[in-house]
Design a protein around this motif. Sequence first.
Motif, PDB file in Angstrom:
ATOM      1  N   LYS A   9       0.833  -1.197   0.000  1.00 30.34           N
ATOM      2  CA  LYS A   9       0.000   0.000   0.000  1.00 30.34           C
ATOM      3  C   LYS A   9       0.871   1.252   0.000  1.00 30.34           C
ATOM      4  CE  LYS A   9      -4.073   2.020   2.134  1.00 30.34           C
ATOM      5  NZ  LYS A   9      -5.130   1.890   3.157  1.00 30.34           N
ATOM      6  N   TYR A  33      -5.620  -3.132 -15.658  1.00 31.04           N
ATOM      7  CA  TYR A  33      -5.032  -1.838 -16.001  1.00 31.04           C
ATOM      8  C   TYR A  33      -4.106  -1.361 -14.888  1.00 31.04           C
ATOM      9  CZ  TYR A  33      -9.477  -1.870 -18.575  1.00 31.04           C
ATOM     10  OH  TYR A  33     -10.555  -2.228 -19.353  1.00 31.04           O
ATOM     11  N   TYR A  35      -3.065   2.538 -13.604  1.00 29.22           N
ATOM     12  CA  TYR A  35      -3.252   3.972 -13.713  1.00 29.22           C
ATOM     13  C   TYR A  35      -2.265   4.664 -12.778  1.00 29.22           C
ATOM     14  CZ  TYR A  35      -7.712   3.823 -16.237  1.00 29.22           C
ATOM     15  OH  TYR A  35      -8.681   3.652 -17.172  1.00 29.22           O
ATOM     16  N   GLN A  37      -1.781   8.254 -10.608  1.00 30.62           N
ATOM     17  CA  GLN A  37      -2.417   9.470 -10.118  1.00 30.62           C
ATOM     18  C   GLN A  37      -1.334  10.374  -9.549  1.00 30.62           C
ATOM     19  OE1 GLN A  37      -5.214   9.308  -6.726  1.00 30.62           O
ATOM     20  NE2 GLN A  37      -6.553  10.649  -7.915  1.00 30.62           N
ATOM     21  N   LYS A  41      -3.805  14.830  -8.336  1.00 30.90           N
ATOM     22  CA  LYS A  41      -4.906  13.868  -8.405  1.00 30.90           C
ATOM     23  C   LYS A  41      -5.348  13.571  -9.837  1.00 30.90           C
ATOM     24  CE  LYS A  41      -6.286  14.027  -3.772  1.00 30.90           C
ATOM     25  NZ  LYS A  41      -7.288  13.644  -2.791  1.00 30.90           N
ATOM     26  N   PHE A  42      -4.525  13.938 -10.802  1.00 32.16           N
ATOM     27  CA  PHE A  42      -4.862  13.640 -12.190  1.00 32.16           C
ATOM     28  C   PHE A  42      -4.569  12.174 -12.474  1.00 32.16           C
ATOM     29  CE2 PHE A  42      -6.039  14.514 -16.358  1.00 32.16           C
ATOM     30  CZ  PHE A  42      -5.113  13.984 -17.242  1.00 32.16           C
ATOM     31  N   LEU A  43      -5.578  11.473 -12.998  1.00 29.60           N
ATOM     32  CA  LEU A  43      -5.471  10.041 -13.278  1.00 29.60           C
ATOM     33  C   LEU A  43      -5.194   9.804 -14.745  1.00 29.60           C
ATOM     34  CD1 LEU A  43      -8.428   8.605 -11.259  1.00 29.60           C
ATOM     35  CD2 LEU A  43      -6.202   7.527 -11.352  1.00 29.60           C
ATOM     36  N   PHE A  90      -2.665   2.940  -9.310  1.00 28.47           N
ATOM     37  CA  PHE A  90      -3.883   2.146  -9.126  1.00 28.47           C
ATOM     38  C   PHE A  90      -3.944   1.026 -10.149  1.00 28.47           C
ATOM     39  CE2 PHE A  90      -6.275   4.324  -5.945  1.00 28.47           C
ATOM     40  CZ  PHE A  90      -5.909   5.655  -6.040  1.00 28.47           C
ATOM     41  N   PHE A 104     -11.441  -0.737  -9.077  1.00 28.91           N
ATOM     42  CA  PHE A 104     -10.112  -0.265  -8.715  1.00 28.91           C
ATOM     43  C   PHE A 104      -9.624  -0.852  -7.406  1.00 28.91           C
ATOM     44  CE2 PHE A 104      -8.889   3.172 -11.619  1.00 28.91           C
ATOM     45  CZ  PHE A 104     -10.045   3.280 -12.370  1.00 28.91           C
ATOM     46  N   GLY A 105      -8.325  -1.050  -7.335  1.00 23.89           N
ATOM     47  CA  GLY A 105      -7.682  -1.382  -6.074  1.00 23.89           C
ATOM     48  C   GLY A 105      -7.542  -0.133  -5.218  1.00 23.89           C
ATOM     49  N   GLN A 106      -6.972  -0.317  -4.034  1.00 29.51           N
ATOM     50  CA  GLN A 106      -6.843   0.776  -3.077  1.00 29.51           C
ATOM     51  C   GLN A 106      -5.682   1.704  -3.382  1.00 29.51           C
ATOM     52  OE1 GLN A 106      -9.156   1.289  -0.311  1.00 29.51           O
ATOM     53  NE2 GLN A 106     -10.126   0.098  -1.920  1.00 29.51           N
TER      54      GLN A 106
ATOM     55  N   GLY B  41      -7.409   8.671   0.736  1.00 28.64           N
ATOM     56  CA  GLY B  41      -6.622   7.471   0.946  1.00 28.64           C
ATOM     57  C   GLY B  41      -7.235   6.199   0.397  1.00 28.64           C
ATOM     58  N   GLN B  42      -8.282   6.344  -0.392  1.00 31.67           N
ATOM     59  CA  GLN B  42      -8.983   5.177  -0.914  1.00 31.67           C
ATOM     60  C   GLN B  42      -8.870   5.077  -2.425  1.00 31.67           C
ATOM     61  OE1 GLN B  42     -10.539   2.916   1.268  1.00 31.67           O
ATOM     62  NE2 GLN B  42      -9.474   4.220   2.745  1.00 31.67           N
ATOM     63  N   GLY B  43      -9.293   3.929  -2.935  1.00 26.95           N
ATOM     64  CA  GLY B  43      -9.380   3.773  -4.376  1.00 26.95           C
ATOM     65  C   GLY B  43     -10.634   4.427  -4.917  1.00 26.95           C
ATOM     66  N   LEU B  44     -10.901   4.215  -6.190  1.00 30.68           N
ATOM     67  CA  LEU B  44     -12.068   4.826  -6.827  1.00 30.68           C
ATOM     68  C   LEU B  44     -13.250   3.880  -6.772  1.00 30.68           C
ATOM     69  CD1 LEU B  44      -9.447   6.104  -8.276  1.00 30.68           C
ATOM     70  CD2 LEU B  44     -11.130   6.947  -9.908  1.00 30.68           C
ATOM     71  N   PHE B  90     -14.591  12.214  -9.835  1.00 27.35           N
ATOM     72  CA  PHE B  90     -14.009  12.165 -11.170  1.00 27.35           C
ATOM     73  C   PHE B  90     -15.064  11.771 -12.200  1.00 27.35           C
ATOM     74  CE2 PHE B  90      -9.565  12.649 -10.166  1.00 27.35           C
ATOM     75  CZ  PHE B  90      -9.450  12.169  -8.873  1.00 27.35           C
ATOM     76  N   PHE B 105      -9.999  10.196 -17.752  1.00 23.65           N
ATOM     77  CA  PHE B 105     -10.564  10.830 -16.566  1.00 23.65           C
ATOM     78  C   PHE B 105     -10.435  12.353 -16.648  1.00 23.65           C
ATOM     79  CE2 PHE B 105     -11.606   7.544 -13.476  1.00 23.65           C
ATOM     80  CZ  PHE B 105     -11.015   6.421 -14.036  1.00 23.65           C
ATOM     81  N   GLY B 106     -11.405  13.026 -16.076  1.00 17.12           N
ATOM     82  CA  GLY B 106     -11.305  14.459 -15.881  1.00 17.12           C
ATOM     83  C   GLY B 106     -10.364  14.749 -14.722  1.00 17.12           C
ATOM     84  N   PRO B 107     -10.070  16.021 -14.482  1.00 19.41           N
ATOM     85  CA  PRO B 107      -9.106  16.399 -13.448  1.00 19.41           C
ATOM     86  C   PRO B 107      -9.635  16.275 -12.028  1.00 19.41           C
ATOM     87  CG  PRO B 107     -10.005  18.338 -14.502  1.00 19.41           C
ATOM     88  CD  PRO B 107     -10.540  17.180 -15.260  1.00 19.41           C
TER      89      PRO B 107
END
Lengths: 113, 115
Positions: A9, A33, A35, A37, A41-43, A90, A104-106, B41-44, B90, B105-107
């Motif tokens: 983590k 996938y 990803y 970030q 916070k842009f993914l 991610f 998604f994972g954490q 602190g979490q995923g999506l 998002f 994804f958007g910002p």
Amino acid sequence: DTAVSQTPKYLVTQMGNDKSIKCEQNLGHDTMYWYKQDSKKFLKIMFSYNNKELIINETVPNRFSPKSPDKAHLNLHINSLELGDSAVYFCASSPFTGGTEAFFGQGTRLTVV
Amino acid sequence: AQSVTQPDIHITVSEGASLELRCNYSYGATPYLFWYVQSPGQGLQLLLKYFSGDTLVQGIKGFEAEFKRSQSSFNLRKPSVHWSDAAEYFCAVGVGKTSYDKVIFGPGTSLSVIP
């Protein structure tokens, strides 16, 4: 039961090191996938694999090498880590059919010092 | 090129107030549209999705979104916000032959909730 799990983590490492992040999904999905970030916070998608075959490689440096030993696993290996690699990574999975979403994972927070 | 914009970087609302988060996309074909939420602190987590049919879609946690093709928009709404809704939201567009060949994804929009 965690659907998409990533380890570790948190990962703190020095510049120049090589590290791996593991991802496993127990959803029976065909597609996985990675990803990235960034700090804003842009993914952005890095890679996608369908049934162990690379589908998408979004102009990621060669230092990043995904490996999929089977369709339930997609690991990310990073060579010669740089400060700019610090981010949250991610893993995600989805069934390879139309009209579905990704799970998604954490996330793995990688800090390069 | 495909893109997603979320004009509001940060929004603050009072608990119990209504909420609308804006999303606009640029894509030549019929889009697959998603809203995800990311708690600290979490995923999506997927809130809702639109693929076809009724342009008003209902999601989890009391959220809904409306697809407006003429405006290339997919705005997220909730009639009454709870403190636990504070998170990053998002908007995303699925492009390619299947909805998840690639997702852009958007910002993100950061939501703060005042008790």
